[in-house]
Design a protein around this motif. Sequence first.
Motif, PDB file in Angstrom:
ATOM      1  N   CYS A   1       0.844  -1.188   0.000  1.00  0.00           N
ATOM      2  CA  CYS A   1       0.000   0.000   0.000  1.00  0.00           C
ATOM      3  C   CYS A   1       0.878   1.235   0.000  1.00  0.00           C
ATOM      4  O   CYS A   1       1.985   1.225   0.558  1.00  0.00           O
ATOM      5  N   LEU A   2       0.370   2.285  -0.612  1.00  0.00           N
ATOM      6  CA  LEU A   2       1.071   3.559  -0.651  1.00  0.00           C
ATOM      7  C   LEU A   2       0.099   4.665  -0.257  1.00  0.00           C
ATOM      8  O   LEU A   2      -0.982   4.781  -0.839  1.00  0.00           O
ATOM      9  N   SER A   3       0.473   5.414   0.748  1.00  0.00           N
ATOM     10  CA  SER A   3      -0.284   6.616   1.086  1.00  0.00           C
ATOM     11  C   SER A   3       0.248   7.724   0.196  1.00  0.00           C
ATOM     12  O   SER A   3       1.368   8.200   0.401  1.00  0.00           O
ATOM     13  N   THR A   4      -0.520   8.137  -0.800  1.00  0.00           N
ATOM     14  CA  THR A   4       0.032   9.014  -1.829  1.00  0.00           C
ATOM     15  C   THR A   4       0.238  10.451  -1.354  1.00  0.00           C
ATOM     16  O   THR A   4       0.907  11.222  -2.019  1.00  0.00           O
ATOM     17  N   ASN A   5      -0.308  10.807  -0.205  1.00  0.00           N
ATOM     18  CA  ASN A   5      -0.101  12.185   0.256  1.00  0.00           C
ATOM     19  C   ASN A   5       1.181  12.350   1.039  1.00  0.00           C
ATOM     20  O   ASN A   5       1.658  13.470   1.217  1.00  0.00           O
ATOM     21  N   ASN A   6       1.762  11.242   1.522  1.00  0.00           N
ATOM     22  CA  ASN A   6       3.010  11.360   2.276  1.00  0.00           C
ATOM     23  C   ASN A   6       4.018  10.265   1.941  1.00  0.00           C
ATOM     24  O   ASN A   6       5.069  10.179   2.570  1.00  0.00           O
ATOM     25  N   ASP A   7       3.701   9.463   0.939  1.00  0.00           N
ATOM     26  CA  ASP A   7       4.612   8.415   0.439  1.00  0.00           C
ATOM     27  C   ASP A   7       4.955   7.358   1.468  1.00  0.00           C
ATOM     28  O   ASP A   7       5.978   6.676   1.338  1.00  0.00           O
ATOM     29  N   ILE A   8       4.139   7.190   2.476  1.00  0.00           N
ATOM     30  CA  ILE A   8       4.359   6.100   3.428  1.00  0.00           C
ATOM     31  C   ILE A   8       3.864   4.805   2.788  1.00  0.00           C
ATOM     32  O   ILE A   8       2.786   4.757   2.201  1.00  0.00           O
ATOM     33  N   THR A   9       4.677   3.774   2.911  1.00  0.00           N
ATOM     34  CA  THR A   9       4.331   2.487   2.323  1.00  0.00           C
ATOM     35  C   THR A   9       4.082   1.441   3.398  1.00  0.00           C
ATOM     36  O   THR A   9       4.531   1.566   4.538  1.00  0.00           O
ATOM     37  N   TYR A  10       3.373   0.411   2.993  1.00  0.00           N
ATOM     38  CA  TYR A  10       3.094  -0.725   3.875  1.00  0.00           C
ATOM     39  C   TYR A  10       3.354  -2.011   3.109  1.00  0.00           C
ATOM     40  O   TYR A  10       2.989  -2.121   1.922  1.00  0.00           O
ATOM     41  N   TYR A  11       4.000  -2.951   3.790  1.00  0.00           N
ATOM     42  CA  TYR A  11       4.184  -4.297   3.237  1.00  0.00           C
ATOM     43  C   TYR A  11       3.982  -5.300   4.364  1.00  0.00           C
ATOM     44  O   TYR A  11       4.546  -5.138   5.448  1.00  0.00           O
ATOM     45  N   PRO A  12       3.239  -6.351   4.123  1.00  0.00           N
ATOM     46  CA  PRO A  12       3.179  -7.413   5.130  1.00  0.00           C
ATOM     47  C   PRO A  12       4.503  -8.174   5.143  1.00  0.00           C
ATOM     48  O   PRO A  12       5.278  -8.112   4.181  1.00  0.00           O
ATOM     49  N   ASP A  13       4.753  -8.869   6.220  1.00  0.00           N
ATOM     50  CA  ASP A  13       6.041  -9.543   6.384  1.00  0.00           C
ATOM     51  C   ASP A  13       6.348 -10.524   5.255  1.00  0.00           C
ATOM     52  O   ASP A  13       7.507 -10.680   4.871  1.00  0.00           O
ATOM     53  N   PHE A  14       5.321 -11.171   4.727  1.00  0.00           N
ATOM     54  CA  PHE A  14       5.591 -12.226   3.755  1.00  0.00           C
ATOM     55  C   PHE A  14       6.031 -11.696   2.382  1.00  0.00           C
ATOM     56  O   PHE A  14       6.414 -12.477   1.516  1.00  0.00           O
ATOM     57  N   VAL A  15       6.012 -10.376   2.166  1.00  0.00           N
ATOM     58  CA  VAL A  15       6.533  -9.828   0.910  1.00  0.00           C
ATOM     59  C   VAL A  15       7.641  -8.802   1.145  1.00  0.00           C
ATOM     60  O   VAL A  15       8.262  -8.345   0.184  1.00  0.00           O
ATOM     61  N   LYS A  16       7.904  -8.457   2.394  1.00  0.00           N
ATOM     62  CA  LYS A  16       8.936  -7.448   2.678  1.00  0.00           C
ATOM     63  C   LYS A  16      10.274  -7.865   2.097  1.00  0.00           C
ATOM     64  O   LYS A  16      10.706  -9.013   2.238  1.00  0.00           O
ATOM     65  N   GLY A  17      10.925  -6.924   1.450  1.00  0.00           N
ATOM     66  CA  GLY A  17      12.215  -7.199   0.838  1.00  0.00           C
ATOM     67  C   GLY A  17      12.100  -7.786  -0.557  1.00  0.00           C
ATOM     68  O   GLY A  17      13.108  -7.900  -1.258  1.00  0.00           O
ATOM     69  N   ARG A  18      10.899  -8.174  -0.961  1.00  0.00           N
ATOM     70  CA  ARG A  18      10.714  -8.756  -2.303  1.00  0.00           C
ATOM     71  C   ARG A  18       9.815  -7.895  -3.185  1.00  0.00           C
ATOM     72  O   ARG A  18       9.997  -7.863  -4.399  1.00  0.00           O
ATOM     73  N   PHE A  19       8.843  -7.234  -2.603  1.00  0.00           N
ATOM     74  CA  PHE A  19       7.893  -6.418  -3.358  1.00  0.00           C
ATOM     75  C   PHE A  19       8.162  -4.938  -3.080  1.00  0.00           C
ATOM     76  O   PHE A  19       8.489  -4.558  -1.953  1.00  0.00           O
ATOM     77  N   THR A  20       7.984  -4.118  -4.114  1.00  0.00           N
ATOM     78  CA  THR A  20       8.156  -2.676  -3.974  1.00  0.00           C
ATOM     79  C   THR A  20       7.043  -1.962  -4.723  1.00  0.00           C
ATOM     80  O   THR A  20       6.850  -2.202  -5.924  1.00  0.00           O
ATOM     81  N   ILE A  21       6.343  -1.096  -4.021  1.00  0.00           N
ATOM     82  CA  ILE A  21       5.299  -0.285  -4.651  1.00  0.00           C
ATOM     83  C   ILE A  21       5.876   1.078  -4.988  1.00  0.00           C
ATOM     84  O   ILE A  21       6.680   1.632  -4.221  1.00  0.00           O
ATOM     85  N   SER A  22       5.486   1.608  -6.143  1.00  0.00           N
ATOM     86  CA  SER A  22       5.982   2.930  -6.544  1.00  0.00           C
ATOM     87  C   SER A  22       4.905   3.643  -7.354  1.00  0.00           C
ATOM     88  O   SER A  22       3.893   3.047  -7.729  1.00  0.00           O
ATOM     89  N   ARG A  23       5.158   4.913  -7.588  1.00  0.00           N
ATOM     90  CA  ARG A  23       4.164   5.733  -8.269  1.00  0.00           C
ATOM     91  C   ARG A  23       4.835   6.582  -9.332  1.00  0.00           C
ATOM     92  O   ARG A  23       5.935   7.100  -9.124  1.00  0.00           O
ATOM     93  N   ASP A  24       4.165   6.759 -10.458  1.00  0.00           N
ATOM     94  CA  ASP A  24       4.571   7.700 -11.496  1.00  0.00           C
ATOM     95  C   ASP A  24       3.483   8.766 -11.567  1.00  0.00           C
ATOM     96  O   ASP A  24       2.398   8.531 -12.105  1.00  0.00           O
ATOM     97  N   LYS A  25       3.784   9.924 -11.024  1.00  0.00           N
ATOM     98  CA  LYS A  25       2.784  10.987 -10.972  1.00  0.00           C
ATOM     99  C   LYS A  25       2.407  11.472 -12.365  1.00  0.00           C
ATOM    100  O   LYS A  25       1.259  11.830 -12.624  1.00  0.00           O
ATOM    101  N   THR A  26       3.375  11.490 -13.271  1.00  0.00           N
ATOM    102  CA  THR A  26       3.102  12.016 -14.612  1.00  0.00           C
ATOM    103  C   THR A  26       2.138  11.129 -15.385  1.00  0.00           C
ATOM    104  O   THR A  26       1.385  11.600 -16.229  1.00  0.00           O
ATOM    105  N   LYS A  27       2.177   9.825 -15.085  1.00  0.00           N
ATOM    106  CA  LYS A  27       1.307   8.887 -15.785  1.00  0.00           C
ATOM    107  C   LYS A  27       0.096   8.488 -14.953  1.00  0.00           C
ATOM    108  O   LYS A  27      -0.758   7.747 -15.429  1.00  0.00           O
ATOM    109  N   ASN A  28       0.042   8.961 -13.709  1.00  0.00           N
ATOM    110  CA  ASN A  28      -1.042   8.590 -12.786  1.00  0.00           C
ATOM    111  C   ASN A  28      -1.153   7.073 -12.663  1.00  0.00           C
ATOM    112  O   ASN A  28      -2.235   6.485 -12.767  1.00  0.00           O
ATOM    113  N   ARG A  29      -0.004   6.464 -12.445  1.00  0.00           N
ATOM    114  CA  ARG A  29       0.059   5.008 -12.330  1.00  0.00           C
ATOM    115  C   ARG A  29       0.817   4.610 -11.076  1.00  0.00           C
ATOM    116  O   ARG A  29       1.685   5.336 -10.596  1.00  0.00           O
TER     117      ARG A  29
END
Length: 125
Positions: free
Chosen positions: A49-77
């Motif tokens: 999860c990504l809180s888009t107003n402050n860029d705080i992210t959340y990952y459950p333990d079973f994906v930490k270190g393997r999954f990364t969420i990111s955002r492209d503001k220009t593409k709204n993706r």
Amino acid sequence: VQLQASGGGLVKPGGSLRLSCEASGFTLNRPAIGWFRQAPGKEREAVSCLSTNNDITYYPDFVKGRFTISRDKTKNRIYLQMDNLTPEDTGVYYCATDLGQASCYALRHDGPSDWGKGTLVTVSS
């Protein structure tokens, strides 16, 4: 609000995939937005999860270190980079949000109101 996820496919254990979620009808600068998955026979669960107003992210333990969420503001993706995949990561992946929720905690516990169509990820040799 529309969300369109893509990028799923078949990958071998240890491989990587990058999922993409295109958002329309709103701007990714306030609501929390996350990735959820549902494996066969299991309940849907949050994987990032990504809180888009402050860029705080959340990952459950079973994906930490393997999954990364990111955002492209220009593409709204948003994207989900998934590395070192295992067969347990198999499932349908959804991006979801709630325009009334700014925090990932609220999004996870109250549940999103808007869901995109899922994209299937299969991890198998």
